[in-house]
Design an enzyme around this catalytic site. Structure first.
Site, PDB file in Angstrom:
ATOM      1  N   THR A 265       2.810  -1.530   8.895  1.00  0.00           N
ATOM      2  CA  THR A 265       3.203  -2.480   9.941  1.00  0.00           C
ATOM      3  C   THR A 265       3.387  -3.907   9.426  1.00  0.00           C
ATOM      4  O   THR A 265       3.972  -4.739  10.119  1.00  0.00           O
ATOM      5  CB  THR A 265       2.098  -2.552  11.017  1.00  0.00           C
ATOM      6  OG1 THR A 265       0.882  -2.943  10.347  1.00  0.00           O
ATOM      7  CG2 THR A 265       1.888  -1.215  11.707  1.00  0.00           C
TER       8      THR A 265
ATOM      9  N   CYS B 168       3.027  -3.265   4.079  1.00  0.00           N
ATOM     10  CA  CYS B 168       2.258  -2.074   4.466  1.00  0.00           C
ATOM     11  C   CYS B 168       3.023  -1.411   5.609  1.00  0.00           C
ATOM     12  O   CYS B 168       4.194  -1.757   5.839  1.00  0.00           O
ATOM     13  CB  CYS B 168       0.812  -2.406   4.824  1.00  0.00           C
ATOM     14  SG  CYS B 168       0.562  -3.504   6.219  1.00  0.00           S
TER      15      CYS B 168
ATOM     16  N   ASP C  45       0.868  -1.172   0.000  1.00  0.00           N
ATOM     17  CA  ASP C  45       0.000   0.000   0.000  1.00  0.00           C
ATOM     18  C   ASP C  45       0.910   1.230   0.000  1.00  0.00           C
ATOM     19  O   ASP C  45       2.138   1.121  -0.194  1.00  0.00           O
ATOM     20  CB  ASP C  45      -1.002  -0.039   1.177  1.00  0.00           C
ATOM     21  CG  ASP C  45      -0.354   0.203   2.541  1.00  0.00           C
ATOM     22  OD1 ASP C  45       0.888   0.359   2.613  1.00  0.00           O
ATOM     23  OD2 ASP C  45      -1.085   0.237   3.549  1.00  0.00           O
TER      24      ASP C  45
ATOM     25  N   HIS D 284       9.473 -24.469   8.981  1.00  0.00           N
ATOM     26  CA  HIS D 284       8.445 -25.089   9.818  1.00  0.00           C
ATOM     27  C   HIS D 284       7.021 -24.876   9.314  1.00  0.00           C
ATOM     28  O   HIS D 284       6.179 -25.764   9.459  1.00  0.00           O
ATOM     29  CB  HIS D 284       8.515 -24.529  11.249  1.00  0.00           C
ATOM     30  CG  HIS D 284       9.791 -24.875  11.959  1.00  0.00           C
ATOM     31  ND1 HIS D 284       9.948 -24.697  13.320  1.00  0.00           N
ATOM     32  CD2 HIS D 284      10.961 -25.385  11.519  1.00  0.00           C
ATOM     33  CE1 HIS D 284      11.169 -25.083  13.683  1.00  0.00           C
ATOM     34  NE2 HIS D 284      11.803 -25.499  12.598  1.00  0.00           N
TER      35      HIS D 284
ATOM     36  N   HIS E 179       6.738 -31.305  10.630  1.00  0.00           N
ATOM     37  CA  HIS E 179       6.018 -30.056  10.338  1.00  0.00           C
ATOM     38  C   HIS E 179       4.902 -30.261   9.316  1.00  0.00           C
ATOM     39  O   HIS E 179       3.933 -29.507   9.290  1.00  0.00           O
ATOM     40  CB  HIS E 179       6.994 -28.991   9.828  1.00  0.00           C
ATOM     41  CG  HIS E 179       8.130 -28.743  10.777  1.00  0.00           C
ATOM     42  ND1 HIS E 179       7.939 -28.217  12.035  1.00  0.00           N
ATOM     43  CD2 HIS E 179       9.447 -29.006  10.668  1.00  0.00           C
ATOM     44  CE1 HIS E 179       9.101 -28.141  12.660  1.00  0.00           C
ATOM     45  NE2 HIS E 179      10.039 -28.625  11.849  1.00  0.00           N
TER      46      HIS E 179
HETATM   47  C1  RB5 Z   1      -1.889   2.738   6.516  1.00  0.00           C
HETATM   48  O1  RB5 Z   1      -1.926   3.945   7.192  1.00  0.00           O
HETATM   49  C2  RB5 Z   1      -1.616   1.610   7.486  1.00  0.00           C
HETATM   50  O2  RB5 Z   1      -2.754   1.371   8.245  1.00  0.00           O
HETATM   51  C3  RB5 Z   1      -1.217   0.360   6.726  1.00  0.00           C
HETATM   52  O3  RB5 Z   1      -0.089   0.617   5.958  1.00  0.00           O
HETATM   53  C4  RB5 Z   1      -0.883  -0.847   7.570  1.00  0.00           C
HETATM   54  O4  RB5 Z   1       0.059  -0.557   8.548  1.00  0.00           O
HETATM   55  C5  RB5 Z   1      -2.020  -1.609   8.083  1.00  0.00           C
HETATM   56  O5  RB5 Z   1      -1.877  -2.620   8.780  1.00  0.00           O
END
Ligand code: RB5
Length: 152
Positions: free
Chosen positions: A70, A68, A11, A101, A136
């Site tokens: 996180t 993304c 994203d 695994h 596994h």
């Molecule tokens: C976008 O702001 C953020 O929410 C996205 O990149 C991600 O971290 C979502 O899990």
């Protein structure tokens, strides 16, 4: 190692890291399909995660990489697709352990969590580590069986 073909998407939060990884794929001559925005305009991650996940489950590609901010949203969405084992990874130990695994078929990364150097080491490790099978395999089969039961 079988022929690798990667579907990679991000994203808006992961564009710079996506480009860094695509450069690595080009330099190491690994085939890839790239999805995701070119500009920093806000983009929803779930449709991108589903597109990559479906390319993996239909064997259009061998592996997926999702980025993304996180890595969490991408991994949650990808793991809704039956047959996907998406691992959110921030260290090299987990990068090889999840291939050995869990036979993970998608790697999720958090661009706001780890730097590009560590991310590249994780990608390289993950792409070049094989599933160990053995004890596994039964565990993966338990996950697959649960998915099949839940479909009915
Ligand atoms: C976008 O702001 C953020 O929410 C996205 O990149 C991600 O971290 C979502 O899990």
């Amino acid at each position: 190692m079988n022929h690798l073909k990667i579907a990679i998407a991000s994203d808006h939060g992961g564009i710079a890291l996506r480009k860094t990884i695509v450069k690595y794929l080009q330099e190491t001559k690994i085939d890839y399909i790239e999805l995701g925005p070119e500009t920093s305009e806000s983009t929803d991650y779930p449709p991108l995660a589903f597109t990559v996940a479906n390319k993996v489950t239909t064997n259009e590609v061998t592996h997926g990489i999702l980025i993304c901010g996180t890595g969490i949203g991408m991994s949650i969405a990808a793991n809704k697709v039956p047959g996907i084992r998406c691992a959110l990874v921030s260290d090299t130990f987990s990068a090889h352990a999840t291939r050995e695994h869990n036979d993970s078929n998608i790697l999720a990364l958090g661009a706001r969590v780890i730097g590009p150097g560590l991310a590249l080491e994780i990608v390289e490790t993950w792409l070049h580590t094989e599933f160990q099978g053995g004890r596994h395999k039964k565990r993966i089969e338990q996950i697959t069986a649960y998915e099949k039961e839940s479909e009915t």
